[in-house]
Design a protein around this motif. Sequence first.
Motif, PDB file in Angstrom:
ATOM      1  N   THR A 239       0.935  -1.079   0.076  1.00  0.00           N
ATOM      2  CA  THR A 239       0.062   0.008  -0.009  1.00  0.00           C
ATOM      3  C   THR A 239       0.664   1.176   0.129  1.00  0.00           C
ATOM      4  OG1 THR A 239      -0.041  -0.007   2.432  1.00  0.00           O
ATOM      5  CG2 THR A 239      -2.098  -1.174   1.157  1.00  0.00           C
ATOM      6  N   LYS A 240       0.434   2.315  -0.515  1.00  0.00           N
ATOM      7  CA  LYS A 240       1.077   3.752  -0.551  1.00  0.00           C
ATOM      8  C   LYS A 240      -0.206   4.605   0.055  1.00  0.00           C
ATOM      9  CE  LYS A 240       1.446   5.735  -4.346  1.00  0.00           C
ATOM     10  NZ  LYS A 240       1.953   6.220  -5.624  1.00  0.00           N
ATOM     11  N   VAL A 241      -0.044   5.356   1.076  1.00  0.00           N
ATOM     12  CA  VAL A 241      -1.128   6.257   1.376  1.00  0.00           C
ATOM     13  C   VAL A 241      -0.531   7.889   1.226  1.00  0.00           C
ATOM     14  CG1 VAL A 241      -2.077   7.295   3.640  1.00  0.00           C
ATOM     15  CG2 VAL A 241      -1.696   4.702   3.261  1.00  0.00           C
ATOM     16  N   PHE A 242      -1.234   8.541   0.890  1.00  0.00           N
ATOM     17  CA  PHE A 242      -0.768   9.956   0.566  1.00  0.00           C
ATOM     18  C   PHE A 242      -2.101  10.884   0.769  1.00  0.00           C
ATOM     19  CE2 PHE A 242      -1.777   8.276  -3.615  1.00  0.00           C
ATOM     20  CZ  PHE A 242      -2.481   9.196  -4.185  1.00  0.00           C
ATOM     21  N   GLN A 243      -1.931  12.147   0.696  1.00  0.00           N
ATOM     22  CA  GLN A 243      -2.972  13.025   0.991  1.00  0.00           C
ATOM     23  C   GLN A 243      -2.805  14.038  -0.139  1.00  0.00           C
ATOM     24  OE1 GLN A 243      -3.000  15.555   4.627  1.00  0.00           O
ATOM     25  NE2 GLN A 243      -5.208  15.023   4.571  1.00  0.00           N
ATOM     26  N   GLU A 244      -3.874  14.408  -0.980  1.00  0.00           N
ATOM     27  CA  GLU A 244      -3.773  15.613  -2.118  1.00  0.00           C
ATOM     28  C   GLU A 244      -3.616  16.846  -1.516  1.00  0.00           C
ATOM     29  OE1 GLU A 244      -6.336  13.930  -5.694  1.00  0.00           O
ATOM     30  OE2 GLU A 244      -7.249  13.677  -4.011  1.00  0.00           O
ATOM     31  N   ASP A 245      -2.946  17.792  -2.106  1.00  0.00           N
ATOM     32  CA  ASP A 245      -2.912  19.140  -1.441  1.00  0.00           C
ATOM     33  C   ASP A 245      -4.150  19.849  -1.114  1.00  0.00           C
ATOM     34  OD1 ASP A 245      -0.165  18.829  -2.044  1.00  0.00           O
ATOM     35  OD2 ASP A 245      -0.257  19.961  -3.889  1.00  0.00           O
ATOM     36  N   VAL A 246      -5.193  19.549  -1.678  1.00  0.00           N
ATOM     37  CA  VAL A 246      -6.467  20.067  -1.303  1.00  0.00           C
ATOM     38  C   VAL A 246      -6.969  19.591  -0.077  1.00  0.00           C
ATOM     39  CG1 VAL A 246      -8.043  18.600  -2.672  1.00  0.00           C
ATOM     40  CG2 VAL A 246      -8.764  20.841  -2.028  1.00  0.00           C
ATOM     41  N   PHE A 247      -6.707  18.571   0.484  1.00  0.00           N
ATOM     42  CA  PHE A 247      -7.087  18.146   1.716  1.00  0.00           C
ATOM     43  C   PHE A 247      -6.271  18.201   2.761  1.00  0.00           C
ATOM     44  CE2 PHE A 247     -10.158  15.795  -1.073  1.00  0.00           C
ATOM     45  CZ  PHE A 247     -11.284  16.270  -0.641  1.00  0.00           C
ATOM     46  N   VAL A 248      -5.110  18.452   2.746  1.00  0.00           N
ATOM     47  CA  VAL A 248      -4.016  18.790   3.722  1.00  0.00           C
ATOM     48  C   VAL A 248      -4.903  19.486   4.995  1.00  0.00           C
ATOM     49  CG1 VAL A 248      -1.917  20.033   4.497  1.00  0.00           C
ATOM     50  CG2 VAL A 248      -2.256  18.628   2.289  1.00  0.00           C
ATOM     51  N   GLY A 249      -4.719  19.150   6.164  1.00  0.00           N
ATOM     52  CA  GLY A 249      -5.493  19.449   7.295  1.00  0.00           C
ATOM     53  C   GLY A 249      -6.737  18.797   7.499  1.00  0.00           C
ATOM     54  N   GLY A 250      -6.901  18.148   6.469  1.00  0.00           N
ATOM     55  CA  GLY A 250      -8.647  17.275   6.707  1.00  0.00           C
ATOM     56  C   GLY A 250      -8.106  15.797   7.004  1.00  0.00           C
ATOM     57  N   SER A 251      -9.173  15.127   6.852  1.00  0.00           N
ATOM     58  CA  SER A 251      -9.275  13.578   7.017  1.00  0.00           C
ATOM     59  C   SER A 251      -8.882  12.834   5.689  1.00  0.00           C
ATOM     60  CB  SER A 251     -10.307  13.153   7.967  1.00  0.00           C
ATOM     61  OG  SER A 251     -11.409  13.059   7.132  1.00  0.00           O
ATOM     62  N   VAL A 252      -8.934  13.256   4.599  1.00  0.00           N
ATOM     63  CA  VAL A 252      -9.109  12.528   3.649  1.00  0.00           C
ATOM     64  C   VAL A 252      -7.540  12.209   3.061  1.00  0.00           C
ATOM     65  CG1 VAL A 252     -10.082  12.487   1.245  1.00  0.00           C
ATOM     66  CG2 VAL A 252     -11.379  13.674   2.919  1.00  0.00           C
ATOM     67  N   HIS A 253      -7.495  10.901   2.864  1.00  0.00           N
ATOM     68  CA  HIS A 253      -6.329  10.309   2.173  1.00  0.00           C
ATOM     69  C   HIS A 253      -6.737   9.482   1.024  1.00  0.00           C
ATOM     70  CE1 HIS A 253      -5.084  11.706   6.317  1.00  0.00           C
ATOM     71  NE2 HIS A 253      -3.974  11.567   5.955  1.00  0.00           N
ATOM     72  N   ILE A 254      -5.737   9.146   0.385  1.00  0.00           N
ATOM     73  CA  ILE A 254      -5.844   8.050  -0.768  1.00  0.00           C
ATOM     74  C   ILE A 254      -4.962   7.041  -0.487  1.00  0.00           C
ATOM     75  CG2 ILE A 254      -5.284   7.603  -3.433  1.00  0.00           C
ATOM     76  CD1 ILE A 254      -7.263   9.572  -2.929  1.00  0.00           C
ATOM     77  N   VAL A 255      -5.611   5.685  -0.332  1.00  0.00           N
ATOM     78  CA  VAL A 255      -4.991   4.573  -0.290  1.00  0.00           C
ATOM     79  C   VAL A 255      -4.751   3.894  -1.692  1.00  0.00           C
ATOM     80  CG1 VAL A 255      -4.859   2.447   0.956  1.00  0.00           C
ATOM     81  CG2 VAL A 255      -5.690   4.553   2.107  1.00  0.00           C
ATOM     82  N   ALA A 256      -3.551   3.600  -1.988  1.00  0.00           N
ATOM     83  CA  ALA A 256      -3.426   2.568  -3.222  1.00  0.00           C
ATOM     84  C   ALA A 256      -2.673   1.627  -3.010  1.00  0.00           C
ATOM     85  CB  ALA A 256      -2.455   3.783  -4.328  1.00  0.00           C
ATOM     86  N   ALA A 257      -3.353   0.482  -3.573  1.00  0.00           N
ATOM     87  CA  ALA A 257      -3.111  -0.801  -3.028  1.00  0.00           C
ATOM     88  C   ALA A 257      -2.668  -1.909  -4.418  1.00  0.00           C
ATOM     89  CB  ALA A 257      -3.825  -1.745  -2.303  1.00  0.00           C
ATOM     90  N   SER A 258      -1.679  -2.423  -4.397  1.00  0.00           N
ATOM     91  CA  SER A 258      -1.731  -3.489  -5.557  1.00  0.00           C
ATOM     92  C   SER A 258      -0.790  -4.724  -4.996  1.00  0.00           C
ATOM     93  CB  SER A 258      -0.439  -2.814  -6.535  1.00  0.00           C
ATOM     94  OG  SER A 258       0.693  -2.373  -6.049  1.00  0.00           O
ATOM     95  N   ARG A 259      -1.032  -5.938  -5.710  1.00  0.00           N
ATOM     96  CA  ARG A 259      -0.587  -7.229  -5.473  1.00  0.00           C
ATOM     97  C   ARG A 259       0.943  -7.103  -6.136  1.00  0.00           C
ATOM     98  NH1 ARG A 259      -3.362 -10.425  -2.974  1.00  0.00           N
ATOM     99  NH2 ARG A 259      -5.647 -10.024  -3.234  1.00  0.00           N
TER     100      ARG A 259
END
Length: 262
Positions: A239-259
């Motif tokens: 997994t890779k977890v990151f936060q888009e600039d627009v949501f910095v300071g908020g709770s929203v993150h992106i979780v990208a997962a691959s096999r």
Amino acid sequence: MTAATPEPQRVALEDGRLIAVTNPQDVLVWPSLSEDSPYADGIDGLGAGDVVIDVGAHIGLTALYFTDRVPGVRVLAFEPARRTNAALADNAARLMPGVRVFDVALGAEPGTAELTFLPNHTMMATIVSNDADDDRNMTAVLGNFGVDDDTREHFWRDFRDGLQRYEVQVKTLGDVLDEEGITEVGLLKIDVERGELPVLRGLRAEQWAGVRRVVAEVHAVDGNLDAVVELLHQHGYSTKVFQEDVFVGGSVHIVAASRPGT
């Protein structure tokens, strides 16, 4: 008696295509989605006939991105909000060959749930309501865009105007895959405002091996982010977890997962 769903309004994208919307601002996300999409790695290597599951499809801009980038891809798009689903269905019929629209929510168990729908901010429709989290995220967005005080005051005055709550049908993703005869999923995309973990829990143990990649917008509230990442690790994903600039300071993150190897 249920009120009739109004006919969708249409707004032109820069390339001239008319997109049915719930509000004109719906299309403002298209430039960032099409130019710097968090789903770019998720569709890398997909081809005609591969399956994308789009959970929380809204009006279909992500589905349009998928079909633009991968001709012949098969997309199952889920959107339970009635007004939004009407716009999604309109867009799919005119612009997105290979996209099927479902007017149900996905969760951990089949049944029904109460959907919270904000007519002025339809992207925030959810069956996992949390006003404090919504307020935190929108405060972060307004700050990151540098919105002035007068505009902020107007925004908050109208934010929950006309709020609706109504029951929607819930299915599990596992049951949907069975009904559609799908054993291989190229990408599972999830954007359901705190309902991410229940969507994933709707897969049966033996179905996980058939899901190549997952890209989910996950809200870091009540341990939700850690639980999603842990579940994906348990089923063999990196997994890779990151936060888009627009949501910095908020709770929203992106979780990208691959096999491994995908």
